[in-house]
Design a protein around this motif. Structure first.
Motif, PDB file in Angstrom:
ATOM      1  N   THR A 256     -10.961  32.432  88.137  1.00  0.00           N
ATOM      2  CA  THR A 256     -12.180  32.609  87.242  1.00  0.00           C
ATOM      3  C   THR A 256     -12.503  31.571  86.388  1.00  0.00           C
TER       4      THR A 256
ATOM      5  N   ALA B  74     -17.172  25.884  87.046  1.00  0.00           N
ATOM      6  CA  ALA B  74     -18.224  25.261  88.003  1.00  0.00           C
ATOM      7  C   ALA B  74     -19.742  25.677  87.850  1.00  0.00           C
ATOM      8  N   ASP B  75     -19.631  26.873  87.307  1.00  0.00           N
ATOM      9  CA  ASP B  75     -21.231  27.310  86.959  1.00  0.00           C
ATOM     10  C   ASP B  75     -21.750  26.636  85.950  1.00  0.00           C
TER      11      ASP B  75
ATOM     12  N   ARG C 248     -12.014  28.625  86.314  1.00  0.00           N
ATOM     13  CA  ARG C 248     -12.629  27.410  87.549  1.00  0.00           C
ATOM     14  C   ARG C 248     -14.050  27.706  87.858  1.00  0.00           C
ATOM     15  N   GLN C 249     -14.233  28.938  88.274  1.00  0.00           N
ATOM     16  CA  GLN C 249     -15.680  29.553  88.604  1.00  0.00           C
ATOM     17  C   GLN C 249     -16.636  29.299  87.419  1.00  0.00           C
TER      18      GLN C 249
ATOM     19  N   LEU D  92     -18.076  38.626  89.041  1.00  0.00           N
ATOM     20  CA  LEU D  92     -16.768  37.774  88.845  1.00  0.00           C
ATOM     21  C   LEU D  92     -15.706  38.623  88.671  1.00  0.00           C
TER      22      LEU D  92
END
Length: 260
Positions: A183, A189-190, A185-186, A127
């Motif tokens: 980040t 999303a995880d 958002r990621q 990340l």
């Protein structure tokens, strides 16, 4: 109202400092699993106090109301046990240890764990690739943006089900702000739920599913992020959009106010 099944439920919370200065007055909010919830408000509204109350960082608080996480009431729990239950916290100002290396700061993020943290170290350095390159660098010699990345990565090493973030874009250049929110958002999303306190209301609402507005320790508005972004009062007070007509006044309720 946020009708999704909550992972975090705050109900009618009142928090006071030194038993005298009441900061939160009957605050109720929810965060569902997989959601990003934004908490907006001006300086001094009580946003940081709410996060610190949830985290158990203010002794003997809340005075009234309840904080529940995954169905368990956590009023009065110490921060270590709150963290063990699955709440991560990225404080305002980052809270990194400047005299320790990047690796040492990351290791402290996993202090509640006894399993192999290497897969999660790989995840956070993917990340934030800069952390991989700076592993042996003293954290205090890094830039503000790099320190913010380190603070987020450290919290993620706890494997939180809920990540609370207090002003992650504070003091960062616009390019870095965009990177931090990408980040966020990621991370969501995880599968990690996020409670986000952020002065940059436009960016906060762009990543959030739901939002609340806190004013002088009371919630005055709540709704899906798209509705808040289109609200005249939010636009004028937090998004810098001037209205041609004066904003409507408050519609008052017994327990809270909502903008009409």
């Amino acid at each position: 109202m946020n009708e999704a099944v909550p992972i975090l439920r705050v109900t009618n919370v009142e928090t006071a400092y030194y038993g005298r200065l009441t900061v939160l007055r009957g605050v109720s909010l929810r965060v569902a699993a997989g959601q990003v919830v934004a908490l907006l408000g001006s300086n001094g509204a009580g946003k940081t106090t709410l996060l610190r109350t949830i985290m158990g960082l203010i002794p003997d608080q809340p005075e009234k109301g309840s904080v529940e996480f995954t169905g368990r009431r956590i009023n009065g729990w110490d921060p270590e046990n709150v963290a063990r239950l699955g709440i991560g916290y990225v404080p305002e100002g980052r809270g990194i240890f400047p005299e320790l290396t990047v690796d040492e700061n990351l290791a402290l993020g996993a202090y509640t764990r006894s399993d192999d943290i290497r897969p999660d170290l790989e995840r956070v350095t993917t990340l934030f690739p800069v952390l991989r390159a700076r592993r042996r660098q003293l954290a205090g010699t890094m830039s503000g943006g790099e320190q913010q990345m380190l603070a987020i990565a450290r919290a993620l090493l706890m494997r939180p089900r809920l990540l609370m973030m207090d002003e992650p874009s504070l003091g960062l250049a616009p390019r870095l702000v965009s990177e931090i929110f990408a980040t966020i958002r990621q991370i969501n999303a995880d599968g990690t739920a996020i409670l986000l306190v952020e002065q940059n209301a436009r960016m906060a609402l762009s990543v959030a599913h739901f939002g609340y507005v806190l004013e002088s320790g009371r919630l005055v508005l709540e709704g899906p992020s798209e509705e808040l972004a289109g609200n005249a009062n939010v636009q004028e007070l937090y998004l810098g959009i001037t209205q041609e007509q004066p904003a409507k006044g408050y519609r008052r309720y017994k327990t809270r106010r909502r903008w009409a």
